[in-house]
Enzyme design. Structure first.
Site, short mmCIF file in Angstrom:
data_model
loop_
_atom_site.label_atom_id
_atom_site.label_comp_id
_atom_site.label_asym_id
_atom_site.label_seq_id
_atom_site.Cartn_x
_atom_site.Cartn_y
_atom_site.Cartn_z
N ASN A 438 0.84 -1.20 0.00
CA ASN A 438 0.00 0.00 0.00
C ASN A 438 0.88 1.25 0.00
O ASN A 438 1.61 1.52 0.95
CB ASN A 438 -0.89 0.03 1.24
CG ASN A 438 -1.63 1.37 1.38
OD1 ASN A 438 -2.65 1.59 0.76
ND2 ASN A 438 -1.09 2.28 2.20
N GLU A 439 0.88 1.97 -1.11
CA GLU A 439 1.44 3.32 -1.25
C GLU A 439 2.95 3.41 -1.09
O GLU A 439 3.49 4.50 -0.89
CB GLU A 439 0.74 4.31 -0.30
CG GLU A 439 -0.73 4.50 -0.60
CD GLU A 439 -1.39 5.58 0.24
OE1 GLU A 439 -0.73 6.15 1.14
OE2 GLU A 439 -2.58 5.87 0.01
N ASP A 440 3.67 2.29 -1.21
CA ASP A 440 5.12 2.38 -1.06
C ASP A 440 5.80 3.07 -2.23
O ASP A 440 6.86 3.69 -2.08
CB ASP A 440 5.71 0.97 -0.86
CG ASP A 440 5.40 0.42 0.52
OD1 ASP A 440 4.71 1.11 1.29
OD2 ASP A 440 5.83 -0.71 0.83
#
Length: 876
Positions: A438-440
């Site tokens: 998630n969103e790295d």
């Protein structure tokens, strides 16, 4: 001998400090458990979910904790050919296991299961007491140590302190912008003692479906230890369909397979598109016919699965590159929500609670739930419920909002974690996509980390950059998916475009997007959401308070129950919530600051914002070959503690009005209306709104009326009916223009445009050369219905924005009761009629608008209907 499985569930004690400390032991809860819950059991701490008590328990996460139990060796232990193992389902997180005082195992990953052969470690004398101890180090302190140890890596984390970066533990434990800082420890999954001669380790199926979607051909795989003969039965609804017994070795050690064929299989479908038939594969491991103990059953295993075909369609089209799912050759619009852990203390969520959560999503017409990467690989019960209710699951791997390291031991642990959890979940038909994190990749963009997607294709070189986790997301995890499961797509991240677009700067043409320029970012008006979509919106959201009944449980001091109190502000973890929430409410509604009224305003505002998004983005589903938007997942479905957040259902399972707003927009057949919004706020110029001045012509807000009307359907066939459009005065409740009518054929599985850029002449329009008089203006709602043979099957209503410019005196609201039903009507248009909900009360609908001449029927469970309380906008 048959396998013996004994759960070491009761009789545990715990203490602060290491196993050799002088601290006193206290009785623990039955396993699974966590140290906070055990301290609560012994009244050593205050409830962290109440008031500001979270602050008083922060010390727990910095301590060492020891758990201890005793048991006797199983009866057959020590006999020739008999193996005894201890199976640890999950240890949170840095754990050291001792058996009879001797070290047995060190673990540093919460997500890994350990099976340890203890055949030679048990005291063999009959009835001898065996002592099992587990020491849990502080995850926070170990994380800080690892950051110092690995100076070669640039640790970056969002939301929390840096110590979570190198720790394989649920990341939300460090706190998030919707959850508290509660860094847990303990045996969070069962501990089981097994004794066996031969046993089944795992069983699963791999299959293919023919082009006609009739025949399923595949293999039953079984991993086992010891010797014996394998048989498998495939059944459906208790009826045996095929016996499988010709197992042959595979390339994998101790894994065999056998072919099966189902010539007329029933396929599993997402809810709303078909049924969810499930098949049971029963495997038996027994003695061979030639054995002395012929007929002995050593072990049994049972797996339930469904057969479906999954495609993630990413094709070039007129809008860029598509991103949507196709199940059994049918395009599926994935409207739904994102899931976080249902509790800050994971062991409190029971199988029945998981089922209730998934059922609630399904009853809200949600087709997909995305399991967010900052939590856990959820309990089997969640997936079993999703299989049963036809809810599709998007599963993130457990990485969120950080630049993760890749030293050797970390990568080895991550690979075990990934393989174990993919194996555990691989036969659930509801699970249709794995995402790397998630969103790295947004961390990559924000901090300018090294990432060259186009030219650098060497995974080993990625490990030498300052973004080494690319190796995990683009090499290791897809490799695990290929090797451990079949027919499930992999997506490198959420969000992720095509490598050149990782969507920090939202790219509407490719991949999935997290659209946070409403609430976060630019804080755009939510009326702009129709123009802010991507090819698949996997996150967006708007905050609101839960119902007052929930706030009363969390804030015990009644003097603190007002908007902006210390307790209220402390509980809302969203960055800048003090300014953001009040801005959105004040921008759209007349402010009232008593708790009941302000709660209601935030809820109606949230419901309005999500309606703008779901209604318009579902419109962009369009037609085959032109799927502009493939899905919409709100952030978020649920809360992990009682709070005010983006959740549409609160911690106690009580829906906010936004839940019902989503439910209405995701009905199998809907009509939608969107009125042109003439902006009334002062903002910087942009091309879309073409505004570069604060001199707004206020008359346009009510007198420049232009609208679109469309229908959206997920039906498999076209539907003929009639669209009617009415124009009803907000002031009088009377129709101010002649209705519009049009016969229409609604196309299957798509959207059908009915009116586009339709304009109407506003009655009593004022002379543009004279001063504008708001008292003479007569703003009206636009109400549209779709009828089939005079029966109304869908409707929608559009209000002149903003609501704060409207007055609502003398609405003539009527609430009538009949048994477990309540009927609501009004003589004049009503905005945001909301029943005050609470735990153990269930309504079929809530948070709706009222149109004169229409009566809304609401079914009530768990409460006497005539005890309900309600509010609406402008209510005295």
């Amino acid at each position: 001998m048959a396998i013996s499985r004994f759960e070491l569930k009761s009789g545990w004690t715990f203490k602060k400090g290491s196993r050799n400390s002088d601290a006193e032991y206290y009785p623990a809860n039955d396993l699974p458990t966590e140290v906070h819950l055990d301290l609560l059991k012994n009244e050593k701490i205050a409830d962290p979910f109440e008031d500001l008590n979270e602050l008083s328990v922060r010390w727990i996460g910095d301590e060492t904790w020891t758990y201890r139990t005793t048991f006797t060796a199983p009866p057959d232990h020590g006999k020739p050919g008999i193996t005894t193992v201890l199976k640890f389902g999950g240890l949170d997180t840095f754990a050291h296991i001792f058996l009879n005082g001797k070290p047995l195992l060190d673990s540093d990953n919460m997500f890994i299961e350990h099976t340890i052969d203890v055949t030679g470690n048990l005291t063999t004398s009959e009835g001898a007491e065996q002592v099992l101890e587990i020491v849990f180090d502080s995850a926070r302190q170990k994380g800080l140590e690892l950051v110092k140890e690995h100076k070669e890596h640039r640790f970056i984390v969002h939301q929390t302190e840096i110590s979570r970066g190198p720790v394989r533990k649920a990341q939300y434990d460090w706190g998030w912008d919707w959850g508290p800082i509660l860094i847990t420890a303990g045996p969070w999954k069962p501990v089981i003692l097994e004794t066996f001669q031969s046993k089944i380790v795992d069983a699963w199926v791999e299959y293919e479906i023919d082009e006609d979607l009739k025949q399923v051909e595949g293999k039953v795989f079984v991993e086992f230890e010891g010797l014996g003969k394998l048989d498998a039965d495939i059944s459906k609804d208790g009826q045996l369909l095929e016996k499988v017994d010709e197992f042959k070795p595979t390339e994998k050690h101790n894994v065999v397979s056998a072919d099966f064929e189902l010539p007329d299989a029933s396929l599993w479908w997402p809810r709303g598109y078909g049924s969810q038939p499930l098949y049971t594969i029963s495997v038996t491991l027994g003695s061979t016919p030639a054995s002395i103990k012929a007929g002995t059953v050593f072990d049994k295993a049972e797996k339930t699965t469904g057969f479906r075909k999954v495609e993630l369609v990413q094709e070039d089209d007129g809008h860029g590159t598509s991103f949507y799912f196709r199940i059994n050759n049918v395009d599926i619009f994935c409207g739904g929500s994102c899931w976080i852990p249902a509790d800050s203390f994971l062991t409190r969520t029971s199988p029945s609670a998981y089922r209730a959560w998934v059922k609630q999503a399904a009853e809200g017409n949600q087709t997909m739930v995305r399991i967010w990467g900052g939590g856990i690989y959820e309990h089997d019960s969640l997936f079993e419920a999703a299989d049963a209710f036809g809810v599709l699951i998007w599963q993130d791997f457990a990485f969120a909002c950080a630049n993760y390291p890749t030293h050797r031991s970390y990568l080895a642990s991550v690979e075990i974690e990934a393989r174990q959890n993919v194996r555990r979940l691989r036969n659930h038909p509801s699970l249709i996509v794995w995402a790397g994190n998630n969103e790295d990749y947004q961390i990559v963009e924000r901090y300018g980390l090294e990432y060259n997607y186009a030219t650098d294709k060497d995974p080993e070189s990625w490990l030498k950059t300052n973004f080494p986790a690319r190796y995990i997301y683009e090499y290791l995890l897809p490799k695990v998916i290929r090797e451990e499961t079949k027919g499930v797509p992999y997506h490198p991240s959420s969000p992720f475009g095509n490598g050149t677009s990782t969507t920090l700067k939202v790219d509407p043409t490719v991949g999935d997007v997290h659209q946070w320029n409403v609430w976060h970012g630019n804080m755009e008006p939510y009326q702009r959401l129709p123009h802010m979509a991507g090819r698949f919106v996997s996150e967006f959201g708007m905050e609101a308070y839960p119902h007052v009944s929930t706030l009363a449980k969390a804030i015990t001091n009644s003097d603190e129950r007002y908007p902006g109190s210390m307790s209220m502000d402390f509980r809302n973890k969203a960055i800048g919530h003090e300014r953001r929430l009040i801005s959105y409410v004040a921008e759209n509604f007349r402010i009232r600051y008593d708790l009941e009224a302000f709660t209601h305003l935030t809820q109606v505002m949230q419901a309005d914002a999500l309606t703008w998004a779901y209604r318009s983005w579902r419109r962009d589903w369009k037609q085959p070959g032109n799927r502009k938007v493939g899905g919409v997942l709100v952030w978020q479905l649920n809360d992990c503690w009682p709070t005010m957040s983006w959740a549409v259902v609160d911690y106690y399972g009580v829906p906010k009005p936004a839940y019902y707003a989503i439910k209405r927009t995701l009905e199998p057949l809907v009509v939608g209306i969107q009125r042109k919004v003439n902006n009334w706020t002062v903002r910087l110029a942009d091309e879309l709104w073409q505004r570069d001045t604060s001199h707004i012509d206020m008359r346009k807000i009510w007198e420049d009326v232009q609208f679109d009307i469309w229908a959206a359907s997920n039906m498999r066939e076209s539907i003929d009916g009639n669209i009617t459009v009415q124009f009803v005065s907000v002031k009088t409740g009377k129709e101010v223009l002649e209705p519009l009518e049009r016969a229409v054929r609604i196309e299957p599985n798509g959207t059908t445009e009915v009116f586009e850029n339709e304009r109407v002449d506003v009655p009593n329009a004022q002379d543009p050369d004279k001063p504008f008089d708001t008292f003479k203006a007569d703003p009206f709602i636009i109400y549209t219905t779709f009828t089939i043979q005079d029966k109304q099957v869908a409707s929608d209503v559009s209000w002149p924005e903003p609501i704060k410019y409207l007055s609502f005196p003398d609405r003539g609201v009527r609430v009538e009761y009949s048994g477990d039903k309540v009927f609501v009507s009004a003589e004049k248009p009503v905005k945001g009629f909301v029943f005050a909900e609470k735990e153990d009360l269930k309504l079929s609908d809530n948070g709706f608008d009222l149109v004169p001449g229409k009566r809304i029927e609401v079914h009530v469970q768990g409460s006497v209907a005539d005890t309900l309380q309600w509010r609406y906008i402008g209510m005295p």
